[in-house]
Scaffold this active site. Structure first.
Site, mmCIF file in Angstrom:
data_model
loop_
_atom_site.group_PDB
_atom_site.id
_atom_site.type_symbol
_atom_site.label_atom_id
_atom_site.label_comp_id
_atom_site.label_asym_id
_atom_site.label_seq_id
_atom_site.Cartn_x
_atom_site.Cartn_y
_atom_site.Cartn_z
ATOM 1 N N ALA A 64 0.841 -1.200 0.000
ATOM 2 C CA ALA A 64 0.000 0.000 0.000
ATOM 3 C C ALA A 64 0.872 1.245 0.000
ATOM 4 O O ALA A 64 2.033 1.211 0.410
ATOM 5 C CB ALA A 64 -0.928 -0.012 1.210
ATOM 6 N N ASP A 65 0.278 2.335 -0.441
ATOM 7 C CA ASP A 65 0.947 3.626 -0.410
ATOM 8 C C ASP A 65 -0.116 4.711 -0.285
ATOM 9 O O ASP A 65 -1.267 4.498 -0.687
ATOM 10 C CB ASP A 65 1.786 3.843 -1.673
ATOM 11 C CG ASP A 65 2.825 4.943 -1.491
ATOM 12 O OD1 ASP A 65 3.524 4.927 -0.460
ATOM 13 O OD2 ASP A 65 2.925 5.818 -2.363
ATOM 14 N N THR A 66 0.274 5.839 0.275
ATOM 15 C CA THR A 66 -0.652 6.956 0.476
ATOM 16 C C THR A 66 -0.024 8.232 -0.045
ATOM 17 O O THR A 66 1.161 8.486 0.189
ATOM 18 C CB THR A 66 -0.990 7.113 1.976
ATOM 19 O OG1 THR A 66 -1.590 5.898 2.434
ATOM 20 C CG2 THR A 66 -1.950 8.263 2.213
#
Length: 191
Positions: A64-66
């Protein structure tokens, strides 16, 4: 086996709260943005880069990444105190978008998904901004803030809270057919 390709304490806590047993195997990747690379294209590229290519076919991988986006520009993690002040002054009294993207991988098949949450900031003075930075040390956070921080800059939120923390939980839960077999194995091992 369920493998999380991230060391984010917030993602780890969310998965633990859901009852998963998993291993943390972070990927060390170059997170530089390419020239004029669109925000969502960057987000998807980061997730795919974290997943890598050499997965065990018996494992489920999650990466995941934000990103925080303001006026079509990604506001990355601050480089230092003054960069953090600059970012928060830019966002003060305005709205920004938080996109968290994730990918579930089994064998070579990757399912990428993301969510968007709109955040409206309080109208802060530089003194309030510096106080927040010194109290909460948001140097490891995109956009230089955390929604969970006490007396933080967030005035209102339109969308998912966990998405702003770094995980598109609603979209992840909608893919239960992919991860449920791994959750059941984890659940049975705990008994």
């Amino acid at each position: 086996m369920f493998i999380l390709k991230s060391t984010s304490p917030r993602r780890i806590q969310i998965l633990k709260d859901l009852g998963f047993l998993f291993q943390v195997e972070p990927a060390n990747i170059d997170e530089s943005q390419k020239f004029k690379e669109p925000s969502l294209q960057y987000l998807e590229r980061m997730v795919h880069s974290k997943l890598g290519n050499d997965g065990n076919p018996n494992h489920l991988y999650l990466a995941a990444d934000t990103i925080v986006v303001f006026q079509n520009e990604i506001l990355h993690k601050p480089t230092d105190l003054e960069d953090s002040v600059r970012i928060l002054k830019t966002l003060s009294g305005k709205k920004n978008s938080v996109f968290s993207g994730a990918g579930l991988q089994i064998e070579s098949k990757v399912d990428f998904f993301y969510e968007e949450t709109i955040i409206e900031f309080k109208n802060w003075s530089e003194v309030e901004i510096r106080d927040y930075i010194l109290r909460c040390q948001p140097f490891d956070k995109a956009g230089s803030y955390g929604i969970q921080d006490e007396n933080g800059p967030v005035a209102t939120r339109f969308g998912s809270y966990t998405n702003v923390m770094g995980f598109p939980l609603r979209s992840f839960l909608a893919r239960s057919s992919v991860w449920l077999p791994f959750w059941e194995k984890s659940f049975k091992r705990k008994d």
